[in-house]
Write an enzyme that holds these catalytic residues in place. Sequence first.
Site, PDB file in Angstrom:
ATOM      1  N   ASP A 148       6.289   1.011  -4.788  1.00 32.78           N
ATOM      2  CA  ASP A 148       7.038  -0.224  -4.822  1.00 32.78           C
ATOM      3  C   ASP A 148       6.757  -0.959  -6.448  1.00 32.78           C
ATOM      4  O   ASP A 148       5.789  -0.610  -6.889  1.00 32.78           O
ATOM      5  CB  ASP A 148       6.635  -1.334  -3.826  1.00 32.78           C
ATOM      6  CG  ASP A 148       6.801  -0.883  -2.592  1.00 32.78           C
ATOM      7  OD1 ASP A 148       8.000  -0.006  -2.314  1.00 32.78           O
ATOM      8  OD2 ASP A 148       6.435  -1.467  -1.386  1.00 32.78           O
ATOM      9  N   ARG A 149       7.449  -1.625  -6.861  1.00 29.15           N
ATOM     10  CA  ARG A 149       7.452  -2.601  -8.020  1.00 29.15           C
ATOM     11  C   ARG A 149       6.428  -3.412  -8.045  1.00 29.15           C
ATOM     12  O   ARG A 149       5.526  -3.106  -9.015  1.00 29.15           O
ATOM     13  CB  ARG A 149       8.615  -3.441  -8.225  1.00 29.15           C
ATOM     14  CG  ARG A 149       8.708  -4.028  -9.651  1.00 29.15           C
ATOM     15  CD  ARG A 149       9.745  -5.357  -9.405  1.00 29.15           C
ATOM     16  NE  ARG A 149       9.950  -5.883 -10.670  1.00 29.15           N
ATOM     17  CZ  ARG A 149      10.647  -6.915 -11.178  1.00 29.15           C
ATOM     18  NH1 ARG A 149      11.745  -7.013 -10.202  1.00 29.15           N
ATOM     19  NH2 ARG A 149      10.628  -7.569 -12.248  1.00 29.15           N
TER      20      ARG A 149
END
Length: 337
Positions: A148-149
């Site tokens: 995930d970012r």
Amino acid sequence: MSGVQQFTITAADGDQRLDRWFKRKFPHLTHGRLEKLLRTGQVRIDGKRAKSADRLAAGMIVRVPPLGDAVEPRPDMDLPSGPKPVSAKDAEALRKAVLFKDADVIVLNKPAGLAVQGGTGLDTNIDAMLEALQFDAPERPRLVHRLDRDTSGCLVLARSQAAARKLAEAFRHKTARKIYWAVTVGAPKMNEGKIDAPLLKQSVAAVGRRSAERVQIDEDDGKKAITYYAVVERAHDKAAWLALMPITGRTHQLRAHCIALGTPILGDGKYAGAKAYFARESLDNQLHLHARSIRIPHPTRGIINVTAPLPPHMQKTWKFFEFADEPYEDPFAGLEI
């Protein structure tokens, strides 16, 4: 472009997701429209219905329906595409994040907040800067999995198509052992356990926006999702340091599974809203989820075992709670899966 087209995948285009192939070949086709074409069976691989996450291999034939005159393919698609130049500053920062490198594999300590792949409003991402990590290799590195970012930590890259195939198999067959560290708001009742909660992606109004992706537990229609957890330390009942070992790799799996425990990850406002924050005057609001280590078979020999140091915002939290630098023992030692 009016008729149905058939594209034979070349070796240069193999070992990538179908949606990434479409993004490169048809840059003006929106993600939302692609998903609609996939749902209605208009895009097919070797005559079978396809999904955006399907991986392509050399020799496969992709059926592309009429897309309209406004969506033309890139004429140079069958040739190696040239990535945009990476700034010297970004290249240096990415190289400093390398934790492991040999002729076949690179492991990065991905910074929190840096996206792995592009999307709406995500022009800066690791995928667009991989040329900075080519070093002396003849090929540009390839992504073999994602984080995930807002998650930091170990990100594995392959330095060749052959290595990418072997590493992807390790993730697919679950022979890669991934350990995450998280800080939760509140502490689980049990010190260790197994979370077996199927996850389903929720429908979102803004189709195609990565930031809008969410998952929810759905026993009927959700995909299998399993995570083992262990409480390493408790800050009374206010917070806890968790070690997490996902067996499956669903989108936002650890975030959703921590919600299922009743203890959201610190800083995860997307899933827990105001309940995700604690001691705001002393702790950062960033997501406290870190891919701490990975153990994965090397593409040609032995085992790769890499550990990523904590990002600055989590180091600060460790000092605040006076957590130990390392667990006193392996939380998952002896666990049979």
